[in-house]
Design a protein around this motif. Structure first.
Motif, PDB file in Angstrom:
ATOM      1  N   GLN A   1     -25.927  -8.218  -6.710  1.00 59.19           N
ATOM      2  CA  GLN A   1     -25.756  -7.104  -7.639  1.00 59.19           C
ATOM      3  C   GLN A   1     -26.966  -6.174  -7.545  1.00 59.19           C
ATOM      4  O   GLN A   1     -28.097  -6.630  -7.587  1.00 59.19           O
ATOM      5  CB  GLN A   1     -25.612  -7.625  -9.073  1.00 59.19           C
ATOM      6  N   VAL A   2     -26.702  -4.907  -7.378  1.00 60.04           N
ATOM      7  CA  VAL A   2     -27.766  -3.910  -7.271  1.00 60.04           C
ATOM      8  C   VAL A   2     -27.971  -3.249  -8.626  1.00 60.04           C
ATOM      9  O   VAL A   2     -27.021  -2.807  -9.262  1.00 60.04           O
ATOM     10  CB  VAL A   2     -27.402  -2.857  -6.212  1.00 60.04           C
ATOM     11  N   GLN A   3     -29.203  -3.195  -9.062  1.00 61.97           N
ATOM     12  CA  GLN A   3     -29.548  -2.527 -10.313  1.00 61.97           C
ATOM     13  C   GLN A   3     -30.139  -1.154 -10.007  1.00 61.97           C
ATOM     14  O   GLN A   3     -30.924  -1.006  -9.062  1.00 61.97           O
ATOM     15  CB  GLN A   3     -30.565  -3.350 -11.099  1.00 61.97           C
ATOM     16  N   LEU A   4     -29.748  -0.170 -10.804  1.00 60.07           N
ATOM     17  CA  LEU A   4     -30.271   1.182 -10.663  1.00 60.07           C
ATOM     18  C   LEU A   4     -30.917   1.591 -11.983  1.00 60.07           C
ATOM     19  O   LEU A   4     -30.314   1.415 -13.041  1.00 60.07           O
ATOM     20  CB  LEU A   4     -29.154   2.160 -10.314  1.00 60.07           C
ATOM     21  N   VAL A   5     -32.106   2.146 -11.902  1.00 61.28           N
ATOM     22  CA  VAL A   5     -32.812   2.613 -13.084  1.00 61.28           C
ATOM     23  C   VAL A   5     -33.077   4.093 -12.936  1.00 61.28           C
ATOM     24  O   VAL A   5     -33.817   4.519 -12.045  1.00 61.28           O
ATOM     25  CB  VAL A   5     -34.126   1.843 -13.283  1.00 61.28           C
ATOM     26  N   GLU A   6     -32.474   4.864 -13.836  1.00 65.48           N
ATOM     27  CA  GLU A   6     -32.605   6.320 -13.798  1.00 65.48           C
ATOM     28  C   GLU A   6     -33.613   6.778 -14.847  1.00 65.48           C
ATOM     29  O   GLU A   6     -33.772   6.156 -15.895  1.00 65.48           O
ATOM     30  CB  GLU A   6     -31.254   6.974 -14.095  1.00 65.48           C
ATOM     31  N   SER A   7     -34.216   7.924 -14.571  1.00 65.92           N
ATOM     32  CA  SER A   7     -35.091   8.550 -15.551  1.00 65.92           C
ATOM     33  C   SER A   7     -35.208  10.029 -15.243  1.00 65.92           C
ATOM     34  O   SER A   7     -34.824  10.473 -14.157  1.00 65.92           O
ATOM     35  CB  SER A   7     -36.481   7.899 -15.532  1.00 65.92           C
ATOM     36  N   GLY A   8     -35.727  10.789 -16.209  1.00 63.42           N
ATOM     37  CA  GLY A   8     -36.060  12.173 -15.967  1.00 63.42           C
ATOM     38  C   GLY A   8     -35.205  13.211 -16.665  1.00 63.42           C
ATOM     39  O   GLY A   8     -35.485  14.401 -16.562  1.00 63.42           O
ATOM     40  N   GLY A   9     -34.156  12.812 -17.356  1.00 63.85           N
ATOM     41  CA  GLY A   9     -33.335  13.797 -18.051  1.00 63.85           C
ATOM     42  C   GLY A   9     -34.038  14.342 -19.269  1.00 63.85           C
ATOM     43  O   GLY A   9     -35.149  13.936 -19.618  1.00 63.85           O
ATOM     44  N   GLY A  10     -33.391  15.302 -19.931  1.00 63.61           N
ATOM     45  CA  GLY A  10     -33.967  15.869 -21.139  1.00 63.61           C
ATOM     46  C   GLY A  10     -33.397  17.224 -21.460  1.00 63.61           C
ATOM     47  O   GLY A  10     -32.396  17.652 -20.879  1.00 63.61           O
ATOM     48  N   LEU A  11     -34.063  17.897 -22.390  1.00 64.33           N
ATOM     49  CA  LEU A  11     -33.668  19.230 -22.827  1.00 64.33           C
ATOM     50  C   LEU A  11     -34.610  20.242 -22.196  1.00 64.33           C
ATOM     51  O   LEU A  11     -35.844  20.084 -22.268  1.00 64.33           O
ATOM     52  CB  LEU A  11     -33.743  19.323 -24.353  1.00 64.33           C
ATOM     53  N   VAL A  12     -34.043  21.259 -21.604  1.00 59.44           N
ATOM     54  CA  VAL A  12     -34.857  22.290 -20.953  1.00 59.44           C
ATOM     55  C   VAL A  12     -34.221  23.645 -21.192  1.00 59.44           C
ATOM     56  O   VAL A  12     -32.991  23.759 -21.338  1.00 59.44           O
ATOM     57  CB  VAL A  12     -35.001  21.977 -19.440  1.00 59.44           C
ATOM     58  N   GLN A  13     -35.043  24.677 -21.230  1.00 55.54           N
ATOM     59  CA  GLN A  13     -34.523  26.030 -21.412  1.00 55.54           C
ATOM     60  C   GLN A  13     -33.958  26.552 -20.089  1.00 55.54           C
ATOM     61  O   GLN A  13     -34.375  26.119 -19.005  1.00 55.54           O
ATOM     62  CB  GLN A  13     -35.627  26.953 -21.900  1.00 55.54           C
ATOM     63  N   GLY A  15     -33.568  28.425 -16.797  1.00 51.06           N
ATOM     64  CA  GLY A  15     -34.632  28.830 -15.890  1.00 51.06           C
ATOM     65  C   GLY A  15     -35.684  27.764 -15.659  1.00 51.06           C
ATOM     66  O   GLY A  15     -36.528  27.906 -14.763  1.00 51.06           O
ATOM     67  N   GLY A  16     -35.645  26.700 -16.445  1.00 54.58           N
ATOM     68  CA  GLY A  16     -36.623  25.635 -16.323  1.00 54.58           C
ATOM     69  C   GLY A  16     -36.279  24.654 -15.224  1.00 54.58           C
ATOM     70  O   GLY A  16     -35.304  24.823 -14.480  1.00 54.58           O
ATOM     71  N   SER A  17     -37.098  23.603 -15.130  1.00 59.13           N
ATOM     72  CA  SER A  17     -36.940  22.590 -14.082  1.00 59.13           C
ATOM     73  C   SER A  17     -36.974  21.188 -14.661  1.00 59.13           C
ATOM     74  O   SER A  17     -37.602  20.947 -15.703  1.00 59.13           O
ATOM     75  CB  SER A  17     -38.066  22.725 -13.047  1.00 59.13           C
ATOM     76  N   LEU A  18     -36.311  20.291 -13.964  1.00 58.72           N
ATOM     77  CA  LEU A  18     -36.365  18.868 -14.272  1.00 58.72           C
ATOM     78  C   LEU A  18     -36.306  18.102 -12.956  1.00 58.72           C
ATOM     79  O   LEU A  18     -35.728  18.599 -11.976  1.00 58.72           O
ATOM     80  CB  LEU A  18     -35.180  18.426 -15.136  1.00 58.72           C
ATOM     81  N   ARG A  19     -36.887  16.897 -12.960  1.00 58.39           N
ATOM     82  CA  ARG A  19     -36.754  16.026 -11.806  1.00 58.39           C
ATOM     83  C   ARG A  19     -36.199  14.689 -12.267  1.00 58.39           C
ATOM     84  O   ARG A  19     -36.781  14.024 -13.123  1.00 58.39           O
ATOM     85  CB  ARG A  19     -38.082  15.813 -11.078  1.00 58.39           C
ATOM     86  N   LEU A  20     -35.080  14.318 -11.674  1.00 56.40           N
ATOM     87  CA  LEU A  20     -34.459  13.025 -11.957  1.00 56.40           C
ATOM     88  C   LEU A  20     -34.877  12.027 -10.885  1.00 56.40           C
ATOM     89  O   LEU A  20     -35.081  12.394  -9.729  1.00 56.40           O
ATOM     90  CB  LEU A  20     -32.938  13.146 -11.966  1.00 56.40           C
ATOM     91  N   SER A  21     -34.984  10.771 -11.281  1.00 53.69           N
ATOM     92  CA  SER A  21     -35.278   9.731 -10.309  1.00 53.69           C
ATOM     93  C   SER A  21     -34.362   8.539 -10.545  1.00 53.69           C
ATOM     94  O   SER A  21     -33.905   8.299 -11.659  1.00 53.69           O
ATOM     95  CB  SER A  21     -36.742   9.302 -10.386  1.00 53.69           C
ATOM     96  N   CYS A  22     -34.109   7.811  -9.485  1.00 47.58           N
ATOM     97  CA  CYS A  22     -33.236   6.638  -9.552  1.00 47.58           C
ATOM     98  C   CYS A  22     -33.790   5.603  -8.577  1.00 47.58           C
ATOM     99  O   CYS A  22     -33.799   5.842  -7.369  1.00 47.58           O
ATOM    100  CB  CYS A  22     -31.808   7.020  -9.191  1.00 47.58           C
ATOM    101  N   ALA A  23     -34.226   4.481  -9.124  1.00 45.12           N
ATOM    102  CA  ALA A  23     -34.789   3.409  -8.313  1.00 45.12           C
ATOM    103  C   ALA A  23     -33.766   2.291  -8.158  1.00 45.12           C
ATOM    104  O   ALA A  23     -33.186   1.824  -9.158  1.00 45.12           O
ATOM    105  CB  ALA A  23     -36.049   2.865  -8.973  1.00 45.12           C
TER     106      ALA A  23
END
Length: 120
Positions: A1-13, A15-23
């Protein structure tokens, strides 16, 4: 079984930027491809960007020129850099990893999802 852990979401205006990651809890040599999907209310889950282990990438039309998918092989981690975000980018972003599971077999694993909200 492979586990995936995501992070990096949120609220942004807009024109803004976000970076998502998944390990992923699997060696990169067992991975066929990694990708990001978005699910907005009332809309089916759709591909945003994908990268195969050889390095080739593909993007949804709405993501081209604004989003970049990349990979850290040492960490079996995939990233999605999202720039110039728009309200229509809002949704739950899911990571999907496709792994080699035996002779001619590929299995898909999904992350838990991370919420991205673009709003002023």
């Amino acid at each position: 079984q492979v586990q995936l852990v995501e992070s990096g979401g949120g609220l942004v205006q807009p024109g803004g930027s976000l970076r998502l990651s998944c390990a992923a809890s699997v060696n990169i040599f067992n991975i066929h491809s990694m990708g990001w999907y978005r699910q907005a209310p009332g809309i089916s889950r759709e591909l945003v960007a994908a990268i195969v282990v050889g390095g080739s990438t593909s993007y949804a039309g709405s993501a081209k020129g604004r989003f970049t998918i990349s990979r850290d092989d040492a960490r079996s981690t995939v990233y999605l850099q999202m720039n110039r975000l728009k309200p229509e980018d809002t949704g739950i972003y899911y990571c999907k990893v496709r792994v080699y599971a035996g002779q001619s077999q590929l299995d898909d694993y999904w992350g838990q999802g991370t919420q991205v909200t673009v709003s002023s």
